[in-house]
Scaffold this active site. Structure first.
Site, PDB file in Angstrom:
ATOM      1  N   LYS A 204       0.833  -1.215   0.000  1.00  0.00           N
ATOM      2  CA  LYS A 204       0.000   0.000   0.000  1.00  0.00           C
ATOM      3  C   LYS A 204       0.865   1.261   0.000  1.00  0.00           C
ATOM      4  O   LYS A 204       2.025   1.243   0.361  1.00  0.00           O
ATOM      5  CB  LYS A 204      -1.015  -0.043   1.154  1.00  0.00           C
ATOM      6  CG  LYS A 204      -2.146  -1.032   0.818  1.00  0.00           C
ATOM      7  CD  LYS A 204      -3.307  -1.037   1.760  1.00  0.00           C
ATOM      8  CE  LYS A 204      -4.357  -2.034   1.210  1.00  0.00           C
ATOM      9  NZ  LYS A 204      -5.415  -2.344   2.150  1.00  0.00           N
ATOM     10  N   ARG A 248      -2.981 -10.565   4.373  1.00  0.00           N
ATOM     11  CA  ARG A 248      -3.280 -10.589   2.928  1.00  0.00           C
ATOM     12  C   ARG A 248      -2.127  -9.908   2.190  1.00  0.00           C
ATOM     13  O   ARG A 248      -1.879  -8.732   2.422  1.00  0.00           O
ATOM     14  CB  ARG A 248      -4.598  -9.848   2.687  1.00  0.00           C
ATOM     15  CG  ARG A 248      -5.038  -9.749   1.254  1.00  0.00           C
ATOM     16  CD  ARG A 248      -6.319  -8.918   1.181  1.00  0.00           C
ATOM     17  NE  ARG A 248      -6.794  -8.794  -0.185  1.00  0.00           N
ATOM     18  CZ  ARG A 248      -6.346  -7.901  -1.056  1.00  0.00           C
ATOM     19  NH1 ARG A 248      -5.401  -7.060  -0.729  1.00  0.00           N
ATOM     20  NH2 ARG A 248      -6.850  -7.853  -2.272  1.00  0.00           N
TER      21      ARG A 248
HETATM   22  N1  PMM Z   1      -7.343  -4.026   0.415  1.00  0.00           N
HETATM   23  C1  PMM Z   1      -7.469  -4.115  -0.913  1.00  0.00           C
HETATM   24  C2  PMM Z   1      -8.285  -5.090  -1.493  1.00  0.00           C
HETATM   25  N2  PMM Z   1      -8.941  -5.986  -0.729  1.00  0.00           N
HETATM   26  N3  PMM Z   1      -9.455  -6.833   1.404  1.00  0.00           N
HETATM   27  C3  PMM Z   1      -9.357  -6.757   2.728  1.00  0.00           C
HETATM   28  N4  PMM Z   1     -10.007  -7.637   3.508  1.00  0.00           N
HETATM   29  N5  PMM Z   1      -8.605  -5.792   3.351  1.00  0.00           N
HETATM   30  C4  PMM Z   1      -7.930  -4.854   2.635  1.00  0.00           C
HETATM   31  O1  PMM Z   1      -7.299  -3.978   3.249  1.00  0.00           O
HETATM   32  C5  PMM Z   1      -8.012  -4.908   1.212  1.00  0.00           C
HETATM   33  C6  PMM Z   1      -8.800  -5.927   0.629  1.00  0.00           C
HETATM   34  C7  PMM Z   1      -6.754  -3.156  -1.806  1.00  0.00           C
HETATM   35  O2  PMM Z   1      -5.517  -3.633  -2.163  1.00  0.00           O
HETATM   36  P1  PMM Z   1      -5.132  -4.424  -3.522  1.00  0.00           P
HETATM   37  O3  PMM Z   1      -5.413  -3.502  -4.677  1.00  0.00           O
HETATM   38  O4  PMM Z   1      -3.727  -4.715  -3.377  1.00  0.00           O
HETATM   39  O5  PMM Z   1      -5.931  -5.669  -3.651  1.00  0.00           O
END
Ligand code: PMM
Length: 270
Positions: A204, A248
């Site tokens: 991020k 994640r």
């Molecule tokens: N952040 C992103 C996408 N999905 N899901 C959860 N549970 N928590 C998060 O903080 C989250 C998520 C955005 O990031 P990406 O573009 O790298 O997927």
């Protein structure tokens, strides 16, 4: 949890896994590198992102989910729509990852209650196009926890099994970079809620800001998203050590090792 974003525009890996066969191969690699769950999403939630069509979202994720499930991989679907989630579960996904925590589509928690699937409820205020206009808090950690508790109670009220709920403070969602660090310093407040905790800091922007290359007087040049994985693994160790249940990430090998290190140290402190 390893991430496969089947999107053209995610900040972290946008466009790399748009083709289903490539996305499936990548998910298999993430699992081989230590992911217990592969999270498949078809809609970018980067700050400023606009919604996409539901049919397009389903078109992107369903073949990837089916392909990964056929390989015996546990899959979560990253979606804010109950319609997409239902199709994903039918395709073999077992976990719903709803970044809106049930707030974007009221049918989502009803679906989780109906099918009994685990559901990630993330702290969420607004859709991505406006979420960064909503970063005001009186007491950051207490407010996020209180708002997340409201989301959890709403899910319980429609019949979601308490044992199916996973909570997530939502790093970067209606939070500034500085606020993300404060949340990370207080993960115990979220662990104390009594539900498994998911933490998603991977690649991020606040990591890019921390690792920026100084350029004279300015704030510096952001470290690009694909060079934030070492810092991500450091956060994995810290979050696992603080008691997170799931981390994640986009690159799983280093984080899987970090989780094992943290678990080993925690085993000595009990
Ligand atoms: N952040 C992103 C996408 N999905 N899901 C959860 N549970 N928590 C998060 O903080 C989250 C998520 C955005 O990031 P990406 O573009 O790298 O997927």
């Amino acid at each position: 949890m390893g991430v496969v974003n089947v999107t053209p525009d995610s900040f972290s890996d946008g466009g790399k896994w748009l083709d289903a066969a490539t996305a499936i191969r990548h998910g298999i690699e993430l699992a081989a590198d230590g992911a217990d769950i592969v999270d498949v999403g078809g809609e970018s939630t980067r700050p400023g992102a606009l919604r996409i069509d539901e049919a397009e979202e389903a078109r992107r994720v369903l073949p990837v989910i089916a392909g990964l499930v056929a390989e015996g991989i546990c899959v979560s679907v990253d979606t804010m729509r109950a319609g997409t989630a239902r199709l994903a579960l039918e395709a073999g996904a077992t976990i719903i990852n709803d970044v809106s925590g049930g707030r974007a589509d009221p049918a989502m928690t009803r679906l989780a209650a109906e099918v009994g699937s685990p559901i990630v409820l993330m702290h969420w205020r607004e859709h991505s196009d406006t979420m960064q206009n909503h970063t005001q808090y009186d007491d950051l950690v207490a407010d996020i926890r209180a708002e997340l508790t409201v989301q959890v109670e709403a899910a319980l009220a429609v019949g979601v099994d308490p044992g199916a709920i996973i909570v997530d403070p939502g790093l970067g969602f209606s939070k500034t970079g500085a606020q993300n660090w404060t949340v990370l310093a207080h993960l115990d407040a979220f662990v104390e809620m009594g539900y498994p905790l998911l933490v998603a800091a991977s690649r991020k922007r606040f990591l890019g800001e921390l690792l920026a290359t100084p350029t004279g007087s300015g704030p510096g040049e952001l470290r690009p998203a694909d060079r934030r994985d070492d810092a991500t693994a450091a956060i994995t160790a810290l979050a696992a050590s603080a008691g997170a249940w799931c981390i994640r990430v986009h690159e799983t090998a280093a984080s899987a090792d970090a989780v094992r290190v943290a678990a080993r140290v925690r085993a000595e402190t009990r």
